[in-house]
Design an enzyme around this catalytic site. Sequence first.
Site, PDB file in Angstrom:
ATOM      1  N   GLU A 213      13.125 -32.617  -2.292  1.00  0.00           N
ATOM      2  CA  GLU A 213      13.481 -33.229  -3.582  1.00  0.00           C
ATOM      3  C   GLU A 213      13.904 -34.654  -3.262  1.00  0.00           C
ATOM      4  O   GLU A 213      15.075 -34.934  -3.058  1.00  0.00           O
ATOM      5  CB  GLU A 213      14.592 -32.425  -4.261  1.00  0.00           C
ATOM      6  CG  GLU A 213      14.163 -30.991  -4.565  1.00  0.00           C
ATOM      7  CD  GLU A 213      15.140 -30.243  -5.468  1.00  0.00           C
ATOM      8  OE1 GLU A 213      16.130 -30.843  -5.927  1.00  0.00           O
ATOM      9  OE2 GLU A 213      14.907 -29.043  -5.702  1.00  0.00           O
TER      10      GLU A 213
ATOM     11  N   ASP B 183      23.852 -37.929  -6.146  1.00  0.00           N
ATOM     12  CA  ASP B 183      23.778 -36.835  -7.132  1.00  0.00           C
ATOM     13  C   ASP B 183      24.709 -35.674  -6.792  1.00  0.00           C
ATOM     14  O   ASP B 183      24.952 -34.821  -7.638  1.00  0.00           O
ATOM     15  CB  ASP B 183      22.346 -36.287  -7.226  1.00  0.00           C
ATOM     16  CG  ASP B 183      21.365 -37.325  -7.750  1.00  0.00           C
ATOM     17  OD1 ASP B 183      21.842 -38.377  -8.227  1.00  0.00           O
ATOM     18  OD2 ASP B 183      20.147 -37.091  -7.670  1.00  0.00           O
TER      19      ASP B 183
ATOM     20  N   ARG C  47      12.528 -23.645  -6.377  1.00  0.00           N
ATOM     21  CA  ARG C  47      13.577 -23.504  -5.365  1.00  0.00           C
ATOM     22  C   ARG C  47      13.735 -22.051  -4.915  1.00  0.00           C
ATOM     23  O   ARG C  47      13.926 -21.757  -3.745  1.00  0.00           O
ATOM     24  CB  ARG C  47      14.925 -23.970  -5.926  1.00  0.00           C
ATOM     25  CG  ARG C  47      15.119 -25.474  -5.934  1.00  0.00           C
ATOM     26  CD  ARG C  47      16.517 -25.774  -6.443  1.00  0.00           C
ATOM     27  NE  ARG C  47      16.862 -27.180  -6.317  1.00  0.00           N
ATOM     28  CZ  ARG C  47      18.072 -27.669  -6.551  1.00  0.00           C
ATOM     29  NH1 ARG C  47      19.047 -26.865  -6.924  1.00  0.00           N
ATOM     30  NH2 ARG C  47      18.319 -28.960  -6.411  1.00  0.00           N
TER      31      ARG C  47
ATOM     32  N   SER D  63      20.148 -41.525 -13.495  1.00  0.00           N
ATOM     33  CA  SER D  63      18.937 -40.702 -13.359  1.00  0.00           C
ATOM     34  C   SER D  63      19.105 -39.317 -13.959  1.00  0.00           C
ATOM     35  O   SER D  63      18.233 -38.472 -13.836  1.00  0.00           O
ATOM     36  CB  SER D  63      18.564 -40.588 -11.882  1.00  0.00           C
ATOM     37  OG  SER D  63      19.598 -39.947 -11.187  1.00  0.00           O
TER      38      SER D  63
ATOM     39  N   GLU E 107       0.843  -1.202   0.000  1.00  0.00           N
ATOM     40  CA  GLU E 107       0.000   0.000   0.000  1.00  0.00           C
ATOM     41  C   GLU E 107       0.875   1.248   0.000  1.00  0.00           C
ATOM     42  O   GLU E 107       0.611   2.219  -0.731  1.00  0.00           O
ATOM     43  CB  GLU E 107      -0.896   0.044   1.257  1.00  0.00           C
ATOM     44  CG  GLU E 107      -1.814  -1.150   1.423  1.00  0.00           C
ATOM     45  CD  GLU E 107      -1.193  -2.305   2.200  1.00  0.00           C
ATOM     46  OE1 GLU E 107       0.008  -2.581   2.000  1.00  0.00           O
ATOM     47  OE2 GLU E 107      -1.901  -2.932   2.993  1.00  0.00           O
TER      48      GLU E 107
HETATM   49  C1  AOF Z   1       0.351  -4.999   4.649  1.00  0.00           C
HETATM   50  N1  AOF Z   1       0.960  -4.790   3.454  1.00  0.00           N
HETATM   51  O1  AOF Z   1       2.523  -5.256   1.945  1.00  0.00           O
HETATM   52  C2  AOF Z   1       2.483  -6.562   3.893  1.00  0.00           C
HETATM   53  C3  AOF Z   1       1.807  -6.792   5.127  1.00  0.00           C
HETATM   54  O2  AOF Z   1       7.528  -6.028   9.896  1.00  0.00           O
HETATM   55  P1  AOF Z   1       6.602  -5.459   8.872  1.00  0.00           P
HETATM   56  O3  AOF Z   1       6.275  -4.031   9.129  1.00  0.00           O
HETATM   57  O4  AOF Z   1       7.091  -5.680   7.452  1.00  0.00           O
HETATM   58  O5  AOF Z   1       5.204  -6.241   9.004  1.00  0.00           O
HETATM   59  C4  AOF Z   1       5.079  -7.579   8.645  1.00  0.00           C
HETATM   60  C5  AOF Z   1       3.660  -8.022   8.821  1.00  0.00           C
HETATM   61  O6  AOF Z   1       2.770  -7.133   8.115  1.00  0.00           O
HETATM   62  C6  AOF Z   1       3.404  -9.386   8.212  1.00  0.00           C
HETATM   63  O7  AOF Z   1       3.604 -10.412   9.166  1.00  0.00           O
HETATM   64  C7  AOF Z   1       1.965  -9.283   7.787  1.00  0.00           C
HETATM   65  O8  AOF Z   1       1.084  -9.495   8.871  1.00  0.00           O
HETATM   66  C8  AOF Z   1       1.853  -7.857   7.345  1.00  0.00           C
HETATM   67  N2  AOF Z   1       2.237  -7.763   5.939  1.00  0.00           N
HETATM   68  N3  AOF Z   1       0.751  -6.003   5.445  1.00  0.00           N
HETATM   69  O9  AOF Z   1      -0.556  -4.245   5.017  1.00  0.00           O
HETATM   70  C9  AOF Z   1       1.995  -5.514   3.038  1.00  0.00           C
HETATM   71  N4  AOF Z   1       3.577  -7.270   3.520  1.00  0.00           N
HETATM   72 ZN    ZN Z   2       1.135  -2.638   6.084  1.00  0.00          ZN
END
Ligand code: AOF
Ligand code: ZN
Length: 408
Positions: free
Chosen positions: A302, A204, A188, A172, A57
Amino acid sequence: MSRWTPKQTGFMKEALRLARQGWGQVSPNPMVGAVLVKDDEIVAGGWHTGPGQPHAEAAALAELDHKARGCDLYVNLEPCDHQGRTGPCTELILESGVKKVYYSLPDPNPTASGGAAKLEEAGVEVDRGLLAGEAWELNQFFFKFVLTGKPFVVLKTAASLDGKIATSAGDSRWISSKAARNFGHHIRAGVDAILVGRGTAEKDDPELSARPWGRRKMHRQPWRIVLDPTLRLPAGLKLFDRKLGGPTVVVCAPEADEEAKSTLRRRGHTVWEAPRTPGGLLSLSSVMEQVGAAGLQSVLIEPGATLAASALQEDPVADLLHVFLAPTFIGGQTAPSLLGGKGVRQLTETREVEIIKLGRMGPDIHLLLRPEGGFRPTRTQSPAPILGYGNLDDDLDEIYRQEPGEEI
Ligand code: AOF
Ligand code: ZN
């Protein structure tokens, strides 16, 4: 009938597409994208690029200099209402003058949730549930981890049409095509850890690094986890190469030699212990608890035949499977097949597997499957029906459309 118009659905699709740019970069955070809409047109968009970076946001609002009076915001997760590594999105939204917020799903993280109620109290309209199924599947690693403390487990394997993973002489390399192996690197790149058994490590000698096709540079490498009950793997294996980045964890049985454990630790590796199951294998449930405790949200297994049987039948931990079938037959009574172990005796004992997606990847067949018991949301967590989109859905459709000879 959906209560949202096709245009509105399109705006949220765009938010999800932006969110997906964070694949492999955002853990332990979710992938979030946001668009701002004015007069039925997208006027700004952004996504979360990783911990400590602006939330989606904030990234979208910044494009408009935080002046978004009268705009609608579309975001695939409830805007946060907490001071974490960055400030609360609710405040930015309120200051910018956004009129209405459409979000797909509530934030399951208790310290960040509550944003929707806060916005509503302050007079911003909120509407929840648009593309909730897709939004759930996009962030299933994050949701499972936050809700259960355990990692989301993906399993990837390749076989011939007769289900063989090697010839009777043990050859393989390679059964699946370059296209399938490239896609393997994309998987990955998006997980926090890659796990293999002792047999695969020795035979491997894999590097266990992610080398996805040139879409973006890797900011970090997944952890490497190897199951070695008696700590007898040679020290010269590539997965012990510290230059590759990302720690190597060796999981051993409780009775493993103390001297061998100290040697590994001295060399900078991590050693975990896991009890043995009645069948004598290391308990995968215990390994997954330790993976969760280390803060890793997702693991890619894997497996060879023994580990696959363990993860899918004997000690089932897998949430999602990628199976590649190469259009060839290998044959041979003694050639190993996808699942070793003891197998079931009666067909009634098999576990169901749901086909989520099916398509052609290069010359191979790709199957995305959800085994019985794999993680799914409850109705209250995700009110919309799950439509069968995997978290790699767009990439998959794009790849399925390629001609067999085309390099991906
Ligand atoms: C949102 N918008 O783009 C994301 C959210 O430590 P922070 O400030 O980065 O917060 C991480 C937490 O915020 C994460 O665990 C999740 O609950 C929320 N992520 N929220 O409004 C975002 N990435
Ligand atoms: Zn946020």
